[in-house]
Enzyme design. Structure first.
Site, PDB file in Angstrom:
ATOM      1  CG  ASP A 179      -2.391  -0.172   0.789  1.00  0.00           C
ATOM      2  OD1 ASP A 179      -2.626  -0.619  -0.347  1.00  0.00           O
ATOM      3  OD2 ASP A 179      -3.293   0.146   1.589  1.00  0.00           O
TER       4      ASP A 179
ATOM      5  CG  ASP B 290      -8.675  -6.497  13.279  1.00  0.00           C
ATOM      6  OD1 ASP B 290      -9.454  -5.695  13.824  1.00  0.00           O
ATOM      7  OD2 ASP B 290      -7.464  -6.535  13.549  1.00  0.00           O
TER       8      ASP B 290
END
Length: 734
Positions: free
Chosen positions: A140, A449
């Site tokens: 990223d 998450d």
């Protein structure tokens, strides 16, 4: 004749010696009832400072009791898992499913390329058929330095993978292995081969670090691979096209190591980023990987790891498959969560980074109550569940009969796949789709998450916690106090964000997951809410002590017994559990107590305030990457277990203010009692509490007044905190 069921691939056993914990819990609860009775029936005179302080203590204790009851629910029924890999090999070796492995990185400075490629090499070398593994690196940070490091690693892998098989290497991260392994081979040829591979790794590491120090990839190196031309069209790392490069194609018969064995598929991906699109941080990166991998390999099992979390156990894939492929009890398992462990902890775990109680106690309890949370790394997923599929008993799937490479009848070439898959990682691909909502990892939360794991469980799936004897993954723990506090601010703030949203377990999980699992989630989702009563106890109680306001019964009074028992029993049980169950030291337990106080009064407080201000539209949360590297001086102080305060921070201002308030109140009270010869009986419990806070803050006082190194408390923080402490003491007398 009834056909006999095959032997299970895993077994589940309840934890032993639960009677000690349950006896402790029942006795403490009985004492708490007496404490509340005392609080209600011994209110001070109305309209006095003592009454308001008393009520504040009472409401704080009500909250502490509620939260303690939640922890009791978590710990009441823990279970432990054991796998049978030999049975897996006997029954499933020829039909083992494909496994896609996702490694995520976001910044080549904070997450150095050498660390990233060590994680990649460790998962490429799993004890698993390489032709059934595909490794994807999501960058990223869109760094050509990271891409260069991966190219170097891909060539080194041709020697590293055969070396791991031949010498049965553990761990299979080259850096970790050569740091710990000793050259003790009797066979001369083997010893020479061992030294040769070690020197190859050192040379590769030196080239990568030299390139990172240079800050760019030279033109002569760029000519060695077509992939570098992609960076000719990049304006910035936040504004660029998708870059997709397949370095090894597992279906290509020429993709082999030095011994002629197949290599895993290896893919580099930097998804498209544009200023006008929100990229959704790590969740967006993983969702792009899910889509791209579905076109390239489409394995039914997915493992995701952070770039600093290398594989420490080459059998982790086989352990996980024992759960997924179990014929009787594996069909509804969505993910297998491994504990988050670290390899750079100090002897006494200075910043309590080991997550000892979570790993050794609490997650076993969650497993017994419905399944652990997904914590973002070291987790094996069933692709179907991660992609948003629901589980119904009628729709059982059997992954043991699925081979990803057999499913794809016509496989495009790597060059064609590189072009056709790019659109799957484009910014606009998710527009008007369910990605980030019902499919893949969920968006809009700092702890994507945890929210994703909760959503999966609410779709009918269950999860499993597995803690093998040999740790599955090892990462890098924060090496400064500020790093640790900032990390916990993100965790606690994100967890509390879930509590305040429509995804609150009591609302979103109603009728979908057991009530006891909903309560277990509260053990973490309410971290931020713990900040207010903790701050009250850490500041108001010592200020009341200074004024001579008693908030507890006399030590000689029978009413003092339940208070003293709760404190003594809790401290004794906590210390014993930490040392014997978690394998730590007494000083390690004391560090854990200190960091618990620091996190509650800073990280959790800021996480709480962020959410409240967010609801009011004042602030927006930002994702902060925890730094994975530290300077030599910082590392040296960390190894010596000296707390690092070096940089100014509002968190340090709060900690220092609290420490100065407690020290001043304890000294002031002691002087008053000595000068006026007053009895200790009435204030003894408050003196004990204030004294314990002073003891727990000794490293902070050292950083304030005695240390001369760069890690001492900044003078600006000291002056500011002293002013706030004096102001608080002055207001206490008003």
């Amino acid at each position: 004749m009834v056909e006999k069921s095959p032997a299970p691939l895993f077994e589940t056993k309840p934890a032993k010696n639960l009677s000690i914990f349950r006896l402790y819990a029942v006795s403490v609860f009985a004492s708490i009832i007496f404490i509340f009775y005392y609080r209600v029936h011994h209110l001070p005179e109305p309209n006095t400072a003592a009454k308001w302080a008393w009520l504040g203590a009472f409401f704080s204790e009500l909250w502490f009791t509620f939260y303690w009851l939640v922890t009791v629910v978590v710990r009441w029924n823990p279970v432990h898992r054991r796998t049978f890999k030999d049975r897996l090999s006997e029954r499933c070796e020829k039909v083992l499913p494909g496994v896609d492995i996702f490694v995520c990185t976001a910044d080549p400075v904070i997450e150095p390329p050498t660390m990233v490629i060590n994680t990649v090499l460790s998962v490429m070398a799993y004890n698993y058929p390489p032709e059934k593994m595909s490794v994807y690196l999501s960058d990223d940070g869109c760094s050509d330095l990271t891409f260069y490091a991966l190219l170097e690693a891909s060539q080194f892998a041709k020697k590293w993978l055969p070396f791991c098989r031949k010498f049965n290497v553990e761990p299979r991260s080259p850096e970790a292995y050569f740091k710990s392994a000793a050259e003790s081979l009797d066979d001369y040829l083997k010893r020479q081969e061992w030294l040769s591979v070690k020197n190859l790794y050192k040379d590769m590491k030196r080239r990568i670090e030299a390139m990172a120090e240079l800050g760019r990839v030279p033109d002569d190196v760029r000519k060695q691979h077509k992939g570098f031309t992609e960076w000719d069209f990049i304006s910035s790392r936040r504004d660029h096209q998708t870059i997709l490069q397949i370095l090894f194609d597992g279906t290509d018969p020429t993709a082999v190591d030095d011994e002629g064995q197949p290599l895993p598929t290896l893919v580099y991906l930097a998804r498209e980023k544009r200023p006008q699109y929100h990229h959704n941080f790590k969740a967006g990166a993983l969702n792009a990987l899910i889509r791209v991998s579905s076109k390239i390999s489409n394995s039914p099992i997915i493992l995701n790891v952070d770039c600093d979390m290398y594989s420490n156990n080459s059998d982790s894939v086989r352990d996980a498959l024992c759960f997924f492929l179990d014929e009787e009890n594996g069909h509804d398992i969505a993910y297998i969560q491994y504990p988050q462990n670290f390899d750079n902890l100090t002897t006494n775990d200075l910043y309590s980074s080991s997550l000892g109680l979570i790993n050794h106690v609490e997650f076993h309890g969650l497993d017994g109550n419905g399944g652990p949370m997904y914590i973002g790394t070291g987790c094996f997923h069933r692709r179907e569940a991660l992609s948003g599929g629901k589980y119904t008993p009628e729709g059982k799937t059997d992954s043991s009969n699925r081979d990803c490479h057999d499913q794809i009848q016509i496989r495009e070439s790597a060059r064609v796949l590189e072009e056709t898959c790019k659109t799957l990682a484009d910014c606009a691909y998710e527009d008007n789709t369910d990605w980030g909502k019902k499919m893949g990892l969920k968006y809009g939360c700092a702890v994507e998450d945890v929210l994703t794991g909760l959503s999966i469980q609410c779709q009918g799936w269950r999860s499993v916690y597995f803690k093998p004897d040999r740790k599955g993954f090892l990462g890098v723990a924060p090496t400064t106090l500020l790093q640790s506090l900032v990390q916990h601010k993100r965790w606690s703030g994100g967890d509390f964000q879930i509590t305040l949203s429509r995804h609150c377990p009591f609302v979103y999980g109603r009728g979908k997951i057991p009530l006891k699992l909903q309560l277990c989630y509260c053990n973490y989702l309410l971290w931020a809410a713990n900040s207010l009563p903790s701050l009250y106890y850490a500041t108001i109680l010592p200020l009341c002590l200074l004024r001579g306001i008693s908030l507890f019964p006399k030590v000689s009074s029978p009413w003092g017994l339940p208070f003293m028992y709760v404190v003594a029993a809790t401290m004794a049980y906590s210390a014993g559990e930490f040392m014997w169950t978690c394998g730590s030291t007494l000083r390690g337990w004391w560090s854990d107590q200190r960091m618990g106080l620091y996190r509650r009064t800073t990280s959790h407080l800021f996480g709480f305030l962020d959410n409240i201000l967010g609801l009011l539209g004042v602030t927006n949360s930002a994702f902060v990457i925890t730094e994975k590297v530290a300077g030599d001086d910082v590392s040296h102080r960390y190894e010596q277990e000296l707390m690092e305060f070096g940089a100014p921070s509002p968190m340090f201002t709060i900690l220092t203010t609290i420490a100065l308030i407690n020290a001043s109140c304890l000294i002031g009270t002691t002087l008053r009692l000595v000068m006026h010869r007053q009895a200790l009986d009435q204030l003894a419990m408050q003196i004990g509490w204030c004294g314990s806070l002073v003891c727990i803050n000794l490293p902070l006082y050292d950083g304030l007044f005695f240390r001369e190194d760069e890690g001492r408390m900044p003078a600006a923080v000291t002056y500011k905190s002293a002013t706030f402490a004096l102001l608080a003491i002055a207001l206490a007398w008003v």
